[in-house]
Design an enzyme around this catalytic site. Structure first.
Site, PDB file in Angstrom:
ATOM      1  CB  CYS A 154      29.366  42.705  43.480  1.00  0.00           C
ATOM      2  SG  CYS A 154      29.885  43.204  41.849  1.00  0.00           S
ATOM      3  CB  CYS A 199      32.155  45.069  43.050  1.00  0.00           C
ATOM      4  SG  CYS A 199      30.494  45.349  42.417  1.00  0.00           S
TER       5      CYS A 199
END
Length: 110
Positions: A36, A39
């Protein structure tokens, strides 16, 4: 009350998660995945908060702990969840501003 760690605590399993939530009055949980991009953008902010606040900062890898993420209703990452005295207090999805996360922690610590 446990001694606050200066870096995020990587949650190993559901029992570990529940122990940490129970042991700390204010907890920030960062649900993330290695694949991600957002993230990765949020990670330094989460690390700074772990170093600068008394809150326990947990990191939950949703791929590693799919069952826990499912139980918590995590649909997208990054998701930040706040706990106060063992109860879920708030949840935000997406990359967050450090000041906003700090304000949420301060409010719970208040």
């Amino acid at each position: 009350m446990s001694q606050a760690a200066t870096e995020p605590i990587h949650v190993k399993d559901k029992d570990h998660f529940e122990e940490l939530i129970a042991a700390n009055s204010v907890v920030l949980v960062d649900y993330y995945a290695d694949w991600c991009g957002p993230c990765k953008m949020l990670a330094p902010t989460v690390e700074e908060l772990a170093a600068e606040t008394d809150a326990a900062v947990l990191k939950v890898d949703i791929d590693e702990l799919q069952e826990l993420a499912g139980e918590k209703g995590i649909r997208s990452v990054p998701t930040i969840e706040f706990y106060h005295n063992g109860e879920a207090a708030d949840r935000v999805v997406g990359v967050q501003d450090k000041a906003d996360l700090q304000a949420a922690l301060d409010e719970l610590s208040g």
